[in-house]
Write a protein that holds these residues in place. Structure first.
Motif, short mmCIF file in Angstrom:
data_model
loop_
_atom_site.label_atom_id
_atom_site.label_comp_id
_atom_site.label_asym_id
_atom_site.label_seq_id
_atom_site.Cartn_x
_atom_site.Cartn_y
_atom_site.Cartn_z
N ALA A 189 0.80 -1.23 0.00
CA ALA A 189 0.00 0.00 0.00
C ALA A 189 0.83 1.28 0.00
CB ALA A 189 -0.93 0.01 1.22
N ILE A 190 2.02 1.24 0.57
CA ILE A 190 2.76 2.48 0.81
C ILE A 190 3.16 3.19 -0.48
CG2 ILE A 190 5.13 1.60 0.94
CD1 ILE A 190 3.43 4.10 3.33
N LYS A 191 3.28 2.46 -1.57
CA LYS A 191 3.67 3.11 -2.82
C LYS A 191 2.56 4.01 -3.38
CE LYS A 191 2.79 -1.20 -5.26
NZ LYS A 191 3.41 -2.29 -5.98
N PHE A 192 1.36 3.93 -2.79
CA PHE A 192 0.26 4.80 -3.23
C PHE A 192 -0.23 5.74 -2.13
CE2 PHE A 192 -0.16 0.98 -5.96
CZ PHE A 192 0.13 1.59 -7.16
N LEU A 193 0.43 5.75 -0.98
CA LEU A 193 -0.02 6.59 0.13
C LEU A 193 0.88 7.80 0.31
CD1 LEU A 193 -0.92 4.00 2.92
CD2 LEU A 193 -2.49 5.38 1.56
N LYS A 194 0.24 8.97 0.41
CA LYS A 194 0.94 10.20 0.77
C LYS A 194 0.64 10.47 2.24
CE LYS A 194 -1.06 13.04 -2.04
NZ LYS A 194 -1.43 14.21 -2.84
N GLU A 195 1.43 11.32 2.84
CA GLU A 195 1.17 11.69 4.23
C GLU A 195 -0.22 12.29 4.35
OE1 GLU A 195 4.40 14.15 5.53
OE2 GLU A 195 5.78 12.47 5.60
N ASN A 196 -0.90 11.98 5.44
CA ASN A 196 -2.25 12.44 5.79
C ASN A 196 -3.36 11.76 5.00
OD1 ASN A 196 -1.22 14.23 7.74
ND2 ASN A 196 -0.78 15.72 6.13
N MET A 197 -3.05 10.76 4.19
CA MET A 197 -4.09 9.99 3.50
C MET A 197 -4.62 8.92 4.45
SD MET A 197 -2.67 9.42 -0.36
CE MET A 197 -4.19 8.96 -1.14
N PHE A 198 -5.83 8.46 4.18
CA PHE A 198 -6.43 7.42 5.00
C PHE A 198 -6.25 6.05 4.35
CE2 PHE A 198 -8.53 11.24 6.40
CZ PHE A 198 -8.54 11.08 7.77
N ALA A 199 -6.06 5.04 5.19
CA ALA A 199 -5.89 3.68 4.72
C ALA A 199 -6.60 2.75 5.69
CB ALA A 199 -4.41 3.32 4.63
N ILE A 200 -6.87 1.53 5.25
CA ILE A 200 -7.48 0.51 6.11
C ILE A 200 -6.36 -0.35 6.69
CG2 ILE A 200 -9.03 -1.48 6.20
CD1 ILE A 200 -10.52 1.09 5.61
N ILE A 201 -6.33 -0.43 8.01
CA ILE A 201 -5.35 -1.28 8.69
C ILE A 201 -6.10 -2.52 9.15
CG2 ILE A 201 -3.60 -1.42 10.51
CD1 ILE A 201 -3.15 0.92 8.59
N PHE B 91 -1.49 -6.26 10.91
CA PHE B 91 -0.67 -7.12 10.05
C PHE B 91 -0.66 -6.68 8.60
CE2 PHE B 91 -4.83 -9.13 9.80
CZ PHE B 91 -4.95 -9.46 8.47
N SER B 92 -1.54 -5.76 8.21
CA SER B 92 -1.59 -5.38 6.80
C SER B 92 -2.22 -4.01 6.63
CB SER B 92 -2.40 -6.43 6.04
OG SER B 92 -2.56 -6.06 4.69
N VAL B 93 -1.82 -3.33 5.56
CA VAL B 93 -2.38 -2.02 5.23
C VAL B 93 -2.97 -2.10 3.83
CG1 VAL B 93 -1.85 0.42 4.84
CG2 VAL B 93 -0.67 -0.84 6.64
N GLU B 94 -4.15 -1.53 3.69
CA GLU B 94 -4.85 -1.53 2.40
C GLU B 94 -5.07 -0.07 1.99
OE1 GLU B 94 -9.22 -2.90 1.69
OE2 GLU B 94 -7.99 -4.68 2.08
N ALA B 95 -4.53 0.32 0.86
CA ALA B 95 -4.69 1.69 0.36
C ALA B 95 -6.12 1.88 -0.16
CB ALA B 95 -3.69 1.96 -0.76
N PRO B 96 -6.58 3.12 -0.26
CA PRO B 96 -7.89 3.34 -0.89
C PRO B 96 -7.87 2.78 -2.31
CG PRO B 96 -7.00 5.39 0.01
CD PRO B 96 -5.93 4.35 0.14
N ASN B 97 -9.03 2.40 -2.84
CA ASN B 97 -9.08 1.80 -4.18
C ASN B 97 -8.54 2.73 -5.26
OD1 ASN B 97 -10.13 -0.51 -3.11
ND2 ASN B 97 -12.25 -0.02 -3.62
N PHE B 98 -8.82 4.03 -5.12
CA PHE B 98 -8.35 4.99 -6.12
C PHE B 98 -7.67 6.15 -5.40
CE2 PHE B 98 -12.09 2.91 -7.86
CZ PHE B 98 -11.59 2.44 -9.07
N VAL B 99 -6.53 6.58 -5.93
CA VAL B 99 -5.83 7.73 -5.37
C VAL B 99 -5.45 8.67 -6.50
CG1 VAL B 99 -4.90 6.58 -3.33
CG2 VAL B 99 -3.60 6.54 -5.44
N GLU B 100 -5.33 9.95 -6.16
CA GLU B 100 -4.91 10.95 -7.13
C GLU B 100 -3.50 11.39 -6.76
OE1 GLU B 100 -7.88 14.01 -7.24
OE2 GLU B 100 -9.42 12.61 -7.92
N LEU B 101 -2.56 11.16 -7.66
CA LEU B 101 -1.16 11.47 -7.41
C LEU B 101 -0.57 12.26 -8.57
CD1 LEU B 101 -0.09 7.95 -6.08
CD2 LEU B 101 -0.46 10.00 -4.72
N GLN B 102 0.44 13.05 -8.25
CA GLN B 102 1.09 13.87 -9.26
C GLN B 102 2.24 13.10 -9.91
OE1 GLN B 102 2.77 17.51 -7.76
NE2 GLN B 102 2.78 18.46 -9.77
#
Length: 185
Positions: free
Chosen positions: A101-113, A121-132
């Motif tokens: 998940a970390i390759k799609f998470l920026k600071e202050n974003m929400f994720a499912i732990i 034991f695991s982190v799940e990024a949001p299904n869709f993210v907007e990145l520059q």
């Protein structure tokens, strides 16, 4: 109880006193002999990955997994810190638990732990993210006969394939489940 034939990517179950999550699976029906399910399992606690085969009718004990939305705060180089929005408690997680998940998470974003018996034991990024897009080669004119893709590095360091018209500095939407470009924003 779940049957081995119902195993899917992300399914978590208990076996021999250990908790496993399915990383990959393949339902095999050979021409001769009985069908079987070939799986790649990750031990939730130790992080080790093993290949296992199951009879599709085998019964497995489903593990009770707690899912909690938390905010990604920062990384100190070794640990990644997440904060519970209700209690403001911060939990540090090592790279092995956040690597997908970390390759799609920026600071202050929400994720499912995901927690098992109180241990993350695991982190799940949001299904869709907007990145520059921080780096990509410029598109070459005339190279548009088919759906041409080029690699682009995002602000989190992830590399995704984007269409040739996407330029450096633009913001794109990415599907974190597959790592695919969705659209320009």
């Amino acid at each position: 109880m779940i049957s081995a034939g119902d195993l899917r990517k992300g399914t978590t179950f208990e076996q021999d006193g250990q908790v496993y999550t399915v990383v990959d699976f393949l339902h095999v029906k050979p021409g001769k002999g009985a069908a079987f399910v070939r799986t790649k399992l990750r031990n939730v606690i130790t992080g080790s990955v093993t290949d296992t085969t199951f009879n599709p009718s085998a019964k497995l004990q489903e593990a009770v997994i707690e899912r909690k939305e938390m905010q990604y705060l920062y990384s100190d180089g070794e640990l990644y810190y997440f904060m519970d929005q209700e209690t403001f408690e911060q939990i540090p997680l090592e790279y092995a638990k956040v690597q997908e998940a970390i390759k799609f998470l920026k600071e202050n974003m929400f994720a499912i732990i995901k927690f098992y018996k109180g241990e993350a034991f695991s982190v799940e990024a949001p299904n869709f993210v907007e990145l520059q897009v921080t780096h990509t080669e410029p598109g070459v004119k005339g190279n548009t006969a088919t759906n041409v893709l080029k690699p682009a590095t995002l602000e989190t360091g992830a590399v995704v394939s984007v269409p040739i018209f996407v330029n450096q500095g633009e913001t794109i939407r990415v599907d974190t489940r597959s790592g695919e470009y969705m659209e320009r924003v």
